[in-house]
Design a protein around this motif. Structure first.
Motif, PDB file in Angstrom:
ATOM      1  N   TYR A 144      29.613   4.838  24.696  1.00 46.26           N
ATOM      2  CA  TYR A 144      29.711   3.455  24.236  1.00 46.26           C
ATOM      3  C   TYR A 144      28.466   3.013  23.479  1.00 46.26           C
ATOM      4  O   TYR A 144      28.344   1.852  23.096  1.00 46.26           O
ATOM      5  CB  TYR A 144      30.013   2.519  25.406  1.00 46.26           C
ATOM      6  CG  TYR A 144      29.084   2.660  26.579  1.00 46.26           C
ATOM      7  CD1 TYR A 144      29.398   3.505  27.641  1.00 46.26           C
ATOM      8  CD2 TYR A 144      27.885   1.958  26.627  1.00 46.26           C
ATOM      9  CE1 TYR A 144      28.541   3.643  28.714  1.00 46.26           C
ATOM     10  CE2 TYR A 144      27.020   2.100  27.700  1.00 46.26           C
ATOM     11  CZ  TYR A 144      27.356   2.935  28.732  1.00 46.26           C
ATOM     12  OH  TYR A 144      26.510   3.086  29.787  1.00 46.26           O
ATOM     13  N   ASP A 145      27.535   3.929  23.301  1.00 43.15           N
ATOM     14  CA  ASP A 145      26.334   3.590  22.536  1.00 43.15           C
ATOM     15  C   ASP A 145      25.567   4.876  22.275  1.00 43.15           C
ATOM     16  O   ASP A 145      25.782   5.894  22.954  1.00 43.15           O
ATOM     17  CB  ASP A 145      25.468   2.598  23.319  1.00 43.15           C
ATOM     18  CG  ASP A 145      24.514   1.815  22.431  1.00 43.15           C
ATOM     19  OD1 ASP A 145      23.850   0.892  22.932  1.00 43.15           O
ATOM     20  OD2 ASP A 145      24.421   2.136  21.220  1.00 43.15           O
ATOM     21  N   LYS A 199      24.732   6.886  15.853  1.00 45.03           N
ATOM     22  CA  LYS A 199      25.918   6.072  16.139  1.00 45.03           C
ATOM     23  C   LYS A 199      27.185   6.701  15.575  1.00 45.03           C
ATOM     24  O   LYS A 199      28.249   6.633  16.178  1.00 45.03           O
ATOM     25  CB  LYS A 199      25.725   4.675  15.556  1.00 45.03           C
ATOM     26  CG  LYS A 199      26.772   3.666  15.995  1.00 45.03           C
ATOM     27  CD  LYS A 199      26.442   2.293  15.453  1.00 45.03           C
ATOM     28  CE  LYS A 199      27.416   1.253  15.993  1.00 45.03           C
ATOM     29  NZ  LYS A 199      27.103  -0.100  15.467  1.00 45.03           N
ATOM     30  N   HIS A 226      31.588   2.139  14.493  1.00 44.33           N
ATOM     31  CA  HIS A 226      32.143   1.859  15.816  1.00 44.33           C
ATOM     32  C   HIS A 226      31.142   2.156  16.919  1.00 44.33           C
ATOM     33  O   HIS A 226      30.381   3.117  16.843  1.00 44.33           O
ATOM     34  CB  HIS A 226      33.412   2.696  16.044  1.00 44.33           C
ATOM     35  CG  HIS A 226      34.605   2.162  15.344  1.00 44.33           C
ATOM     36  ND1 HIS A 226      35.758   2.901  15.174  1.00 44.33           N
ATOM     37  CD2 HIS A 226      34.843   0.956  14.776  1.00 44.33           C
ATOM     38  CE1 HIS A 226      36.655   2.166  14.537  1.00 44.33           C
ATOM     39  NE2 HIS A 226      36.120   0.986  14.291  1.00 44.33           N
ATOM     40  N   GLU A 227      31.207   1.322  17.958  1.00 45.76           N
ATOM     41  CA  GLU A 227      30.324   1.517  19.111  1.00 45.76           C
ATOM     42  C   GLU A 227      30.774   2.699  19.964  1.00 45.76           C
ATOM     43  O   GLU A 227      29.961   3.446  20.480  1.00 45.76           O
ATOM     44  CB  GLU A 227      30.321   0.257  19.980  1.00 45.76           C
ATOM     45  CG  GLU A 227      29.892  -1.024  19.264  1.00 45.76           C
ATOM     46  CD  GLU A 227      28.450  -0.978  18.818  1.00 45.76           C
ATOM     47  OE1 GLU A 227      28.125  -1.552  17.762  1.00 45.76           O
ATOM     48  OE2 GLU A 227      27.635  -0.328  19.508  1.00 45.76           O
ATOM     49  N   ASN A 228      32.080   2.805  20.150  1.00 43.28           N
ATOM     50  CA  ASN A 228      32.617   3.764  21.126  1.00 43.28           C
ATOM     51  C   ASN A 228      33.167   5.004  20.440  1.00 43.28           C
ATOM     52  O   ASN A 228      33.840   4.909  19.408  1.00 43.28           O
ATOM     53  CB  ASN A 228      33.749   3.120  21.926  1.00 43.28           C
ATOM     54  CG  ASN A 228      33.314   1.851  22.610  1.00 43.28           C
ATOM     55  OD1 ASN A 228      32.196   1.739  23.091  1.00 43.28           O
ATOM     56  ND2 ASN A 228      34.199   0.872  22.643  1.00 43.28           N
TER      57      ASN A 228
END
Lengths: 108, 112
Positions: free
Chosen positions: B50-51, B71, B29-31
């Protein structure tokens, strides 16, 4: 500011009855809403979601209603079961806001 | 099966200690998010990311910092724990801004 609130902090329901949990939001820019269920000792889990272009969505025994005119969201649980006892949160994507939660207790 | 894990279920620390709460997700997941949950107040957003290496303040960032070096991992840091930081801390992740958040089981922190 934004508020996402539930009308009642607690709800006691007889097993087999239908439950209705309410939530109000204040910002009309909200586009996406989710209901989460949190059982004791666990993190919240997704139940059902609805986007602002809809006014009703049904899942298994659950229905979410969205009234954008009065900025009101509700979760209806049909034939409430003991396993439905939990804290329920409404969430909207504007400012990532959660309500304070409604604790549902199912009476046998 | 999606999974968000948190390093501890229960933690007891003393006032002034530095506290690290770790969260790992295996969904790419990004977030990622950190919330605290207190009776009558629901979930309040502390920070989100968010990154990798990016972070944004939530509603109550004071007294907290975060780190996202990889990440899959998002750490919440209490630089100098205080008794008013006694709470349940929940980590979550999702794939995008209008996607469901998946939560970890929570860490109940007691600061004495």
């Amino acid at each position: 500011g934004e508020s996402v609130g539930l009308h009642l902090p607690t709800l006691s329901v007889q097993e087999g009855d239908n439950s209705i949990i309410n939530c109000a939001y204040s910002n009309s820019a909200s586009d996406y809403f989710i209901w989460y269920k949190q059982e004791s000792g666990k993190g919240p889990q997704f139940i059902i979601d609805i986007r602002s272009n809809m006014d009703k969505r049904q899942g298994q025994r659950v229905t979410v209603l969205l009234n954008k005119t009065v900025k009101h969201l509700s979760l209806q649980i049909a034939a409430t079961q003991p396993g439905d006892s939990a804290v329920y949160f409404c969430f909207n994507d504007y400012k990532l806001s959660f309500g304070a939660g409604t604790t549902v207790t199912v009476r046998a | 099966d999606v999974k968000v894990t948190q390093s501890s279920r229960y933690l007891v620390k003393r006032t002034g200690e530095k506290v690290f709460l770790e969260c790992v997700q295996d969904m790419d997941h990004e977030n990622m998010f950190w919330y605290r949950q207190d009776p009558g107040l629901g979930l309040r957003l502390i920070y989100f990311s968010y990154d990798v290496k990016m972070k944004e303040k939530g509603d109550i960032p004071e007294g907290y910092s975060v780190s996202r070096e990889k990440k899959e991992r998002f750490s919440l840091i209490l630089e100098s724990a205080s008794t008013n930081q006694t709470s349940m801390y929940l980590c979550a992740s999702n794939a995008g801004p209008t996607e469901t958040q998946y939560f970890g089981p929570g860490t109940r922190l007691l600061v004495l």
